[in-house]
Design a protein around this motif. Structure first.
Motif, PDB file in Angstrom:
ATOM      1  N   ASP A   1      -3.310   5.746  -0.697  1.00 35.21           N
ATOM      2  CA  ASP A   1      -4.297   4.787  -0.191  1.00 35.21           C
ATOM      3  C   ASP A   1      -4.844   5.241   1.157  1.00 35.21           C
ATOM      4  N   ARG A   2      -3.969   5.866   1.950  1.00 36.71           N
ATOM      5  CA  ARG A   2      -4.393   6.389   3.245  1.00 36.71           C
ATOM      6  C   ARG A   2      -3.428   7.494   3.657  1.00 36.71           C
ATOM      7  N   ILE A   3      -3.970   8.491   4.291  1.00 34.11           N
ATOM      8  CA  ILE A   3      -3.148   9.610   4.750  1.00 34.11           C
ATOM      9  C   ILE A   3      -3.162   9.593   6.278  1.00 34.11           C
ATOM     10  N   LEU A   4      -1.971   9.575   6.862  1.00 37.45           N
ATOM     11  CA  LEU A   4      -1.861   9.586   8.322  1.00 37.45           C
ATOM     12  C   LEU A   4      -1.492  11.001   8.745  1.00 37.45           C
ATOM     13  N   VAL A   5      -2.287  11.583   9.620  1.00 47.05           N
ATOM     14  CA  VAL A   5      -2.038  12.969  10.038  1.00 47.05           C
ATOM     15  C   VAL A   5      -1.422  12.953  11.428  1.00 47.05           C
TER      16      VAL A   5
ATOM     17  N   ARG B   1       0.828  -1.212   0.000  1.00 40.56           N
ATOM     18  CA  ARG B   1       0.000   0.000   0.000  1.00 40.56           C
ATOM     19  C   ARG B   1       0.857   1.254   0.000  1.00 40.56           C
ATOM     20  N   ASN B   2       0.298   2.329  -0.497  1.00 38.64           N
ATOM     21  CA  ASN B   2       0.987   3.622  -0.550  1.00 38.64           C
ATOM     22  C   ASN B   2       0.332   4.557   0.462  1.00 38.64           C
ATOM     23  N   TYR B   3       1.038   4.818   1.531  1.00 39.65           N
ATOM     24  CA  TYR B   3       0.532   5.696   2.585  1.00 39.65           C
ATOM     25  C   TYR B   3       1.318   7.004   2.587  1.00 39.65           C
ATOM     26  N   ALA B   4       0.666   8.050   3.073  1.00 39.02           N
ATOM     27  CA  ALA B   4       1.356   9.339   3.186  1.00 39.02           C
ATOM     28  C   ALA B   4       1.286   9.815   4.636  1.00 39.02           C
ATOM     29  N   ILE B   5       2.324  10.479   5.051  1.00 39.99           N
ATOM     30  CA  ILE B   5       2.364  11.051   6.402  1.00 39.99           C
ATOM     31  C   ILE B   5       2.398  12.565   6.260  1.00 39.99           C
ATOM     32  N   VAL B   6       1.456  13.226   6.875  1.00 43.69           N
ATOM     33  CA  VAL B   6       1.458  14.687   6.837  1.00 43.69           C
ATOM     34  C   VAL B   6       1.335  15.206   8.265  1.00 43.69           C
TER      35      VAL B   6
ATOM     36  N   ILE C   1       5.847   4.797   1.925  1.00 42.92           N
ATOM     37  CA  ILE C   1       5.472   5.852   2.865  1.00 42.92           C
ATOM     38  C   ILE C   1       6.011   7.154   2.289  1.00 42.92           C
ATOM     39  N   SER C   2       5.119   8.086   2.007  1.00 40.80           N
ATOM     40  CA  SER C   2       5.556   9.396   1.503  1.00 40.80           C
ATOM     41  C   SER C   2       5.458  10.412   2.621  1.00 40.80           C
ATOM     42  N   ILE C   3       6.541  11.112   2.833  1.00 38.57           N
ATOM     43  CA  ILE C   3       6.510  12.204   3.794  1.00 38.57           C
ATOM     44  C   ILE C   3       6.230  13.464   2.993  1.00 38.57           C
TER      45      ILE C   3
END
Ligand code: ATP
Length: 301
Positions: free
Chosen positions: A256-260, A81-86, A243-245
């Motif tokens: 796929d999902r964004i983690l805040v 999965r492709n997740y992003a961290i913001v 994981i994209s920062i």
């Protein structure tokens, strides 16, 4: 490259890194920003990767005693999965990346890759499993072929060519007088920001890591180049755990999902549309960035 060697007590690690043939040396040290070194446990086995999920389980971490930066952070990125961290500046995004690379150990909690605690496996195997695509890469004063293939000792010319193709670099290479043997860097051909980033992507493709850590470009790429680079990155991230920062939210809206993250805690998580409807921190950040973009647009007119 000089910046790698500034803190002398890191030399041992640099040396081992070179010997172990890792390709992300420069990127690693940019993230590293530290002189702490963690050690392998005696007889530690290599990380075995089948389906590389990444789990942070109640992770507590601070650089200094009594000042926790991550405050019981938990999340799971499922395999593939492709997740992003913001999150706001200082929320702990880079810290989380440093912990995943095991530049530090958490004070509490665990970080698991494919079910294995990263503290229990060799650092070499851990770092070989994670590719970093940084926002600004270091090029060596050497040929473009070397710059793509360096670090993976057994990379063949056809691996290098395949990686260049995957990173959409062939257009450039075909125009160069000596193709892969063209010298680049300070003493050779100067590459543009976008071309350098493609070299970084090609390096990662040569390494072929199951996990990707993308440090979003904030460098001054024009919008079209940025769109092209993003499209290439999306292609590379497909079928890998990534994981994209992110600093600019527009680049990760289709994750796929964004983690805040805020104050070292996970405060919201969901897809872009869900988070906007939730009308919390993410929606705030989105509105602010949209307003800034509009102002910039007006200023440019
Ligand atoms: P940004 O979006 O601005 O890059 P971030 O979310 O990546 O921020 P971090 O770089 O993880 O945030 O920093 C989180 C906190 O940890 C900040 O308060 C920062 O000052 C502190 N910090 C970062 N690196 C160190 C270090 N090497 N030693 C001590 N404190 C640090």
């Amino acid at each position: 490259l000089t910046q790698l060697f500034r803190p002398l007590d890191m030399l041992g690690m640099v040396y081992r890194t070179i010997r172990q043939g890792l390709i992300d040396m420069a990127e690693m040290f940019r993230l590293l920003d530290t002189d702490v070194e963690v050690a392998d446990k005696p007889g530690a086995p290599a990380l075995v990767i089948g389906r590389p999920s990444v789990v942070f389980d109640n992770v507590v971490f601070g650089y200094e005693k009594d000042r926790a930066i991550l405050n019981g952070l938990s999340f799971e990125v499922p395999a593939g999965r492709n997740y992003a961290i913001v999150g706001p500046s200082g929320a702990g995004k880079s810290t989380l990346a440093r912990l995943l690379f095991r530049f530090y150990d958490p004070q509490e909690g665990r970080i698991l890759i494919d079910g294995q605690n990263i503290k229990d496996v060799t650092q070499a195997s851990l770092r070989a499993a994670i590719g970093i695509v940084p926002q600004d890469s270091v090029l060596f004063n050497d040929t473009i072929g070397y710059n793509i293939g360096y670090g993976r000792e057994d990379a063949t010319q056809s691996d290098i060519e395949a990686a260049a193709r995957g990173a959409s670099l062939m257009g450039l290479i075909d125009r160069l007088p000596k193709r892969f043997d063209t010298e680049v860097g300070e003493r050779g051909l100067k590459l543009s920001g976008g071309e350098k980033q493609r070299v970084a992507i090609a390096r990662t493709l040569v390494k072929n890591p199951p996990i990707l850590l993308l440090d979003e470009a904030t460098s001054a790429l024009d919008t079209r180049t940025e769109q092209e680079i993003l499209a290439t990155l999306h292609r590379v991230a497909e079928h890998r755990t990534s994981i994209s920062i992110a600093h600019r939210l527009s680049t990760i809206a289709d994750a796929d999902r964004i983690l805040v993250l805020s104050d070292g805690r996970l405060v919201e998580s969901g897809r872009h549309g869900e988070l906007l409807r939730h009308d919390g921190l993410y929606a705030d950040m989105w509105a602010r960035q949209a307003a800034e973009a509009e102002e910039l647009g007006e200023a440019a007119e």
